[in-house]
Design a protein around this motif. Structure first.
Motif, PDB file in Angstrom:
ATOM      1  N   PRO A   1       2.259 -25.084  -0.698  1.00 58.83           N
ATOM      2  CA  PRO A   1       1.351 -26.223  -0.860  1.00 58.83           C
ATOM      3  C   PRO A   1       1.747 -27.368   0.052  1.00 58.83           C
ATOM      4  O   PRO A   1       2.926 -27.473   0.459  1.00 58.83           O
ATOM      5  CB  PRO A   1       1.532 -26.606  -2.332  1.00 58.83           C
ATOM      6  N   PRO A   2       0.821 -28.233   0.408  1.00 55.35           N
ATOM      7  CA  PRO A   2       1.160 -29.406   1.226  1.00 55.35           C
ATOM      8  C   PRO A   2       2.169 -30.292   0.493  1.00 55.35           C
ATOM      9  O   PRO A   2       2.255 -30.269  -0.739  1.00 55.35           O
ATOM     10  CB  PRO A   2      -0.176 -30.127   1.408  1.00 55.35           C
TER      11      PRO A   2
ATOM     12  N   ALA B   1      -3.129 -40.479  -5.233  1.00 59.74           N
ATOM     13  CA  ALA B   1      -4.464 -40.091  -4.757  1.00 59.74           C
ATOM     14  C   ALA B   1      -4.404 -39.488  -3.359  1.00 59.74           C
ATOM     15  O   ALA B   1      -5.174 -38.577  -3.026  1.00 59.74           O
ATOM     16  CB  ALA B   1      -5.393 -41.299  -4.778  1.00 59.74           C
ATOM     17  N   PHE B   2      -3.479 -39.996  -2.556  1.00 60.91           N
ATOM     18  CA  PHE B   2      -3.334 -39.458  -1.199  1.00 60.91           C
ATOM     19  C   PHE B   2      -2.967 -37.979  -1.252  1.00 60.91           C
ATOM     20  O   PHE B   2      -3.476 -37.176  -0.459  1.00 60.91           O
ATOM     21  CB  PHE B   2      -2.270 -40.241  -0.431  1.00 60.91           C
TER      22      PHE B   2
ATOM     23  N   ALA C   1      -4.265 -32.408  -0.133  1.00 58.63           N
ATOM     24  CA  ALA C   1      -4.293 -31.025  -0.601  1.00 58.63           C
ATOM     25  C   ALA C   1      -5.634 -30.355  -0.303  1.00 58.63           C
ATOM     26  O   ALA C   1      -5.683 -29.172   0.056  1.00 58.63           O
ATOM     27  CB  ALA C   1      -3.999 -30.977  -2.096  1.00 58.63           C
ATOM     28  N   LYS C   2      -6.717 -31.096  -0.429  1.00 56.40           N
ATOM     29  CA  LYS C   2      -8.036 -30.522  -0.125  1.00 56.40           C
ATOM     30  C   LYS C   2      -8.205 -30.320   1.381  1.00 56.40           C
ATOM     31  O   LYS C   2      -8.711 -29.284   1.827  1.00 56.40           O
ATOM     32  CB  LYS C   2      -9.142 -31.424  -0.673  1.00 56.40           C
ATOM     33  N   ALA C   3      -7.788 -31.297   2.187  1.00 54.95           N
ATOM     34  CA  ALA C   3      -7.917 -31.187   3.644  1.00 54.95           C
ATOM     35  C   ALA C   3      -7.057 -30.055   4.196  1.00 54.95           C
ATOM     36  O   ALA C   3      -7.381 -29.475   5.236  1.00 54.95           O
ATOM     37  CB  ALA C   3      -7.539 -32.504   4.310  1.00 54.95           C
TER      38      ALA C   3
ATOM     39  N   ALA D   1     -10.534 -22.284   4.504  1.00 51.61           N
ATOM     40  CA  ALA D   1     -11.259 -23.287   5.279  1.00 51.61           C
ATOM     41  C   ALA D   1     -12.462 -23.846   4.525  1.00 51.61           C
ATOM     42  O   ALA D   1     -12.749 -25.049   4.591  1.00 51.61           O
ATOM     43  CB  ALA D   1     -11.708 -22.688   6.609  1.00 51.61           C
ATOM     44  N   GLU D   2     -13.148 -22.996   3.768  1.00 50.82           N
ATOM     45  CA  GLU D   2     -14.359 -23.434   3.080  1.00 50.82           C
ATOM     46  C   GLU D   2     -14.069 -24.401   1.943  1.00 50.82           C
ATOM     47  O   GLU D   2     -14.983 -25.065   1.428  1.00 50.82           O
ATOM     48  CB  GLU D   2     -15.150 -22.233   2.551  1.00 50.82           C
ATOM     49  N   ALA D   3     -12.804 -24.526   1.542  1.00 56.11           N
ATOM     50  CA  ALA D   3     -12.445 -25.439   0.456  1.00 56.11           C
ATOM     51  C   ALA D   3     -12.135 -26.850   0.948  1.00 56.11           C
ATOM     52  O   ALA D   3     -11.932 -27.754   0.139  1.00 56.11           O
ATOM     53  CB  ALA D   3     -11.241 -24.887  -0.310  1.00 56.11           C
ATOM     54  N   ARG D   4     -12.122 -27.060   2.250  1.00 54.88           N
ATOM     55  CA  ARG D   4     -11.795 -28.378   2.800  1.00 54.88           C
ATOM     56  C   ARG D   4     -13.022 -29.283   2.818  1.00 54.88           C
ATOM     57  O   ARG D   4     -14.124 -28.872   2.456  1.00 54.88           O
ATOM     58  CB  ARG D   4     -11.215 -28.207   4.220  1.00 54.88           C
TER      59      ARG D   4
END
Length: 266
Positions: free
Chosen positions: A220-221, A234-235, A240-242, A247-250
């Protein structure tokens, strides 16, 4: 290696700007025209692959016209001239506000390139140049040598460290597995770049290329809020999403990602 005063392809060399992985870069001028960055492949790097990468860099970037993408001017078989940017790369920026501004400008440039069917595939701090007059000129994206053109038919990149045509500390998982890149690929790499600009190091480090492969593919990031007291949780969620493995989850665009981290950090 050229020296000040030497002439090359009609240009007069003013001074050496630096050396990249396979080229020397000089500040040069022609008659009364503005100074340019003159990039010349070194003798030991004039093989067909290097010549093709230089051609692609020029041809792809020449078709993109955006204030935060370096303009191309002229080229020969083993050289090109491009916009000169005088402030070093993005790591030279001192304030958080300037770093976030640079990220927003590059995000806009990437979204524009994506709209034109081009995925950069090698986003990293050293490919983001900044002007001394940052307030008025800002940041400029360079090096489209390994860019992917959506309509172009080309074989997928082999999923081996020696064959990945991207910088491993920033490489999106799909580049490492040979899957086709997409705009989300640049978003992942921009997120890695953001981490380095904010924390001083890319999100993943390892002693070997395979170690970096493993971290991009399976780890994980980082949660920067646990390491830097002024970074909110929040950051971490935005990052984590980026940097999602799929790829489709970003996020839908690079600008959406940078807008969200800017709100979280300011």
């Amino acid at each position: 290696m050229l020296r000040p005063g030497d002439q090359f392809a009609g240009y007069v060399v003013d001074r050496t700007l630096g050396r990249g992985g396979n080229a020397m870069v000089y500040l040069a001028h022609r008659q009364s025209e503005p100074a340019v960055a003159l990039k010349i492949l070194t003798d030991e790097h004039r093989d067909p692959a290097a010549l093709e990468r230089l051609r692609r860099e020029f041809d792809i970037a020449s078709g993109l016209h955006h204030p935060h993408i370096a303009a191309m001017f002229d080229r020969g078989p083993d050289w090109l001239t491009m916009q000169y940017v005088d402030g070093g790369n993005a790591t030279a920026l001192a304030s958080l506000a300037d770093k976030l501004s640079a990220l927003a400008q590059i995000a806009a440039a990437l979204d524009y390139a994506h709209g034109a069917g081009v995925v950069h595939c090698d986003i990293k701090p050293t490919n983001i140049l900044v002007a001394e007059d940052f307030l008025h000129i800002g940041a400029v994206l360079i090096d489209f040598g390994v860019a992917h053109v959506v309509d172009e038919q080309c074989p997928p990149m082999a999923a081996r460290p020696s064959h990945v045509q991207a910088s491993l500390p920033y490489a999106a998982p799909e580049l490492l597995t040979g899957s086709p890149p997409s705009p989300a690929t640049d978003e992942y790499e921009l997120a890695c770049t953001a981490v380095e600009l904010i924390a001083g190091a890319p999100p993943f480090t390892a002693a070997t290329p395979m170690g970096l492969f493993d971290r991009h593919l399976h780890h994980p990031p980082p949660r920067l809020s646990r390491k830097i007291d002024w970074v909110p949780r929040a950051f971490d969620s935005i990052l984590a999403k980026a940097m999602a493995k799929r790829a489709e989850a970003r996020y839908q665009t690079c600008t959406e990602f940078v807008t969200l981290i800017t709100r979280a950090l300011t």
